[in-house]
Design an enzyme around this catalytic site. Structure first.
Site, PDB file in Angstrom:
ATOM      1  N   HIS A 194       0.820  -1.212   0.000  1.00 40.39           N
ATOM      2  CA  HIS A 194       0.000   0.000   0.000  1.00 40.39           C
ATOM      3  C   HIS A 194       0.848   1.253   0.000  1.00 40.39           C
ATOM      4  CE1 HIS A 194      -3.858  -2.176   1.300  1.00 40.39           C
ATOM      5  NE2 HIS A 194      -3.827  -1.964   0.015  1.00 40.39           N
ATOM      6  N   CYS A 508      -9.277  -3.612 -10.351  1.00 37.66           N
ATOM      7  CA  CYS A 508      -8.864  -2.532  -9.439  1.00 37.66           C
ATOM      8  C   CYS A 508      -7.419  -2.640  -8.978  1.00 37.66           C
ATOM      9  CB  CYS A 508      -9.732  -2.532  -8.182  1.00 37.66           C
ATOM     10  SG  CYS A 508     -11.415  -2.076  -8.510  1.00 37.66           S
TER      11      CYS A 508
HETATM   12  C1  PEP Z   1      -6.126  -5.524  -4.635  1.00 40.90           C
HETATM   13  O1  PEP Z   1      -5.929  -6.371  -3.753  1.00 40.90           O
HETATM   14  O2  PEP Z   1      -5.803  -5.662  -5.809  1.00 40.90           O
HETATM   15  C2  PEP Z   1      -6.776  -4.246  -4.299  1.00 40.90           C
HETATM   16  C3  PEP Z   1      -7.228  -3.477  -5.253  1.00 40.90           C
HETATM   17  O3  PEP Z   1      -6.868  -3.884  -3.018  1.00 40.90           O
HETATM   18  P1  PEP Z   1      -5.641  -3.566  -2.040  1.00 40.90           P
HETATM   19  O4  PEP Z   1      -4.443  -3.222  -2.879  1.00 40.90           O
HETATM   20  O5  PEP Z   1      -6.083  -2.416  -1.200  1.00 40.90           O
HETATM   21  O6  PEP Z   1      -5.481  -4.818  -1.260  1.00 40.90           O
END
Ligand code: PEP
Ligand code: MG
Length: 598
Positions: A194, A508
């Site tokens: 993150h 995402c």
């Molecule tokens: C993912 O896991 O790809 C996602 C979009 O969420 P995060 O990066 O917050 O785990």
């Protein structure tokens, strides 16, 4: 004064851009210990002595508790710590430096202990070499006793900081003054951590996975950081700085370049429209999202409202006002609030979760929310109430069973019914989505998809769980392969099921912002991508140039190849041949960072 020698480190560039700045070293608690001038050095010396006294009292108390429980032979270690606290020579040295240098006690203490630790670490005798951790322990206790009366503040810091740390809890972004941070250098970390994701979102160049840089840097050192190729130079020469000047200036203006590329509507050539949305974590990323032409927020990582919150977590009202701002600002485009995905990083203060041995497989995401139902109900309430202010969606993270969706839907209905009993309250429908990021969710997709309105594919976690590779661990970063055939088979399956059931599926994860992968995803049948806002203009431009049938052909071929390396090579060449624009910098990115298994 002779200038310090240049030292060059190589890590992995996870957020692009070249910047020059001064190092701000953070300790293992993500605190910065800075040199502050103190006018009254005598008062500062007394403050240090009070911290020593407080530390002694705590250790004495600890020692007698330990003796009661396990006998005096086991409390010997605490005797050693007490002796160190009473070491006259050491204390005198610190007091002299405080008095003569008019420096704050925290700074003098850490400088002195760092020197001692280095000396112990260089000893041949293993027993003595290990003693450095006792020194660090004691220094930590004194520091905690000092910091009580002078909490850390960003106000006095200059505006060209490059943070240097072993690791960096993403929650620190929520409490630091991001305007003052030009770059980030970490010993740990990976591209989909993150911290890396947010650095890219905030346009903070970052290099991670540099081993042992902390020993060679002191706060205030000049650093030249290259987030493109992963090089960090400590005390760079003037000649080197000059040679990088062009790249530094190019980075300064690339934001304007990016935001000027919004003229076209997003669509794949000869194909249907494509929805490009932004992933955001902090409210002030909204302006970048709008500037870059995001058609909504594809995923708001709501845990960032919780990180570092003084009360432990935000009230319903605070959440309501944040969500309302999001939907109002993005109107008429939709905003998907991802419910709290806490657990894999520390969120709550006094957190019992912090002690989970394997947090990314532990009580995180929807598992935690369903356990902490009061906190979850408050979040749902805030989301539902903000639904009238724009187009609101809700997404559930880390779902691995359909029961988790059923339980959540029951809770949503209860919160909705309670709200509607209040006179004058109006609520709009809020489409519900589920993150597909656990292999079990991919294989039970039909069952899950029938329960929700849309799907969000979290490829960062899906790759991590599919390949059994911790996304933040630099030792296995070479195995974190977004183009691994198994990952691509999962994506193909998701696209087929989603299209069959007529459920929109939005990618995402970080792969959306890679132009080559974006083309591949189109060829597989996806039409919605959500990404770091600053990548949107580039992706929009690339898709505009690629005919849909070519993307489909590329996807067909890719699915027959055996290794991530072959796939990356083929994909890069095939897409580049079709493009008029130069994606040379991304070519390195895809080969180095997405298929680096050689
Ligand atoms: C993912 O896991 O790809 C996602 C979009 O969420 P995060 O990066 O917050 O785990
Ligand atoms: Mg995830």
């Amino acid at each position: 004064m002779a200038s310090k020698p240049e030292i060059i480190f190589q890590g992995s560039g996870v957020s692009p851009g070249v910047v020059l700045g001064q190092a701000l070293k953070l300790d293992s608690h993500n605190r910065a210990i800075l040199r502050i001038h103190v006018d009254d050095a005598e008062a500062e010396a007394r403050r240090f002595l009070r911290a020593i006294e407080a530390s002694k009292e705590q250790l004495e108390a600890l020692k007698s508790r330990l003796e009661e429980k396990v006998g005096s032979e086991h409390s010997i270690i605490l005797d050693a710590h007490l002796l160190m606290l009473e070491d006259r020579t050491l204390n005198e040295e610190i007091l002299t430096n405080i008095r003569e240098g008019h420096a704050n006690a925290e700074w003098v203490l850490t400088q002195t202990t760092e020197r001692l630790v280095r000396a112990y670490e260089s000893l041949d005798d293993e027993y003595f070499r290990e003693r450095h951790s006792d020194i660090e322990n004691i220094a930590e206790r004194i520091l905690l006793n000092l910091s009580g009366d002078r909490p850390f503040s960003w106000d006095s810091l200059p505006g060209d900081l490059i943070i240097v740390s072993h690791d960096f809890n993403p929650s620190t972004f929520a409490v630091m003054d991001v305007q003052k941070v030009r770059g980030l250098v970490l010993e740990s970390g990976g591209r989909t951590s993150h911290t890396a994701i947010i650095s890219r979102g905030l346009r903070i160049p970052a290099v991670m996975g540099i081993r042992e840089i902390l020993d060679s840097v002191v706060t205030g050192d000049r650093l030249l950081l290259n987030g493109d190729d992963g090089q960090v130079v400590v005390n760079p020469s003037e000649a080197r700085i000059e040679s990088m000047r062009g790249q530094m200036e190019a980075f300064g203006s690339s934001a304007e370049y990016a935001s000027s590329q919004t003229a076209w509507t997003a669509q794949i050539k000869n194909g249907s429209p494509v929805s490009l949305r932004a992933n955001t974590e902090l409210l002030h990323e909204l302006s970048a999202a709008k500037k870059c032409g995001a058609e909504g927020i594809g995923m708001f990582r709501s845990e960032f409202l919780f990180f570092g919150h003084p009360q432990g977590f935000p009230s319903t009202e605070e959440q309501y006002s944040a969500y309302r701002k999001l939907v109002q600002e993005m109107n008429p485009y939709p905003v998907a609030i991802r419910t709290l995905d806490a657990g894999s990083e520390k969120v709550f203060k006094n957190d019992y979760l912090a002690n989970q041995a394997n947090p990314s497989m532990g009580l995180r995401g929807i598992r935690l929310s369903l356990r902490a139902k009061k906190v979850f109900s408050e979040q749902i309430e805030a989301i539902l109430r903000a639904s009238c202010d724009g187009k609101m969606e809700m997404v559930l993270p880390m779902v691995s069973t359909v029961e988790e969706i059923w339980q959540t839907k029951t809770l949503i209905e209860k919160v909705r019914a309670d709200l509607l009993r209040i006179p004058g309250v109006k609520l709009d429908p809020v489409p519900l989505g589920v993150m597909i990021e656990v292999p079990a969710a991919v294989l039970s997709l039909e069952v899950l998809a029938k329960e929700v309105d849309f799907l969000c594919v979290g490829t960062n976690d899906l790759i991590q769980y599919m390949l059994a590779v911790d996304r933040g661990n630099p030792h296995v970063a070479y195995l974190f392969q977004p183009l691994h055939p198994a990952v691509l088979q999962c994506l193909k399956h998701i696209s087929e099921v989603a299209n069959k059931l007529n459920k929109p599926a939005r990618i995402c994860g970080e792969i959306s912002s890679n132009p080559f992968v974006a083309v591949l995803l189109m060829g597989m049948g996806f039409r919605q991508l959500s990404m770091n806002p600053l990548s949107i203009p580039m992706i929009r431009r690339v898709l505009h140039e690629i005919p849909l049938d070519s993307a489909q052909e590329i996807a067909g071929k890719v699915l027959t190849l055996a290794t991530a390396h072959e796939i990356g090579k083929y994909l890069t060449e095939a897409v580049s041949r079709l493009l008029k624009i130069d994606l040379a910098p991304y070519v390195r990115e895809i080969t180095d960072k997405m298929t680096n298994y050689e």
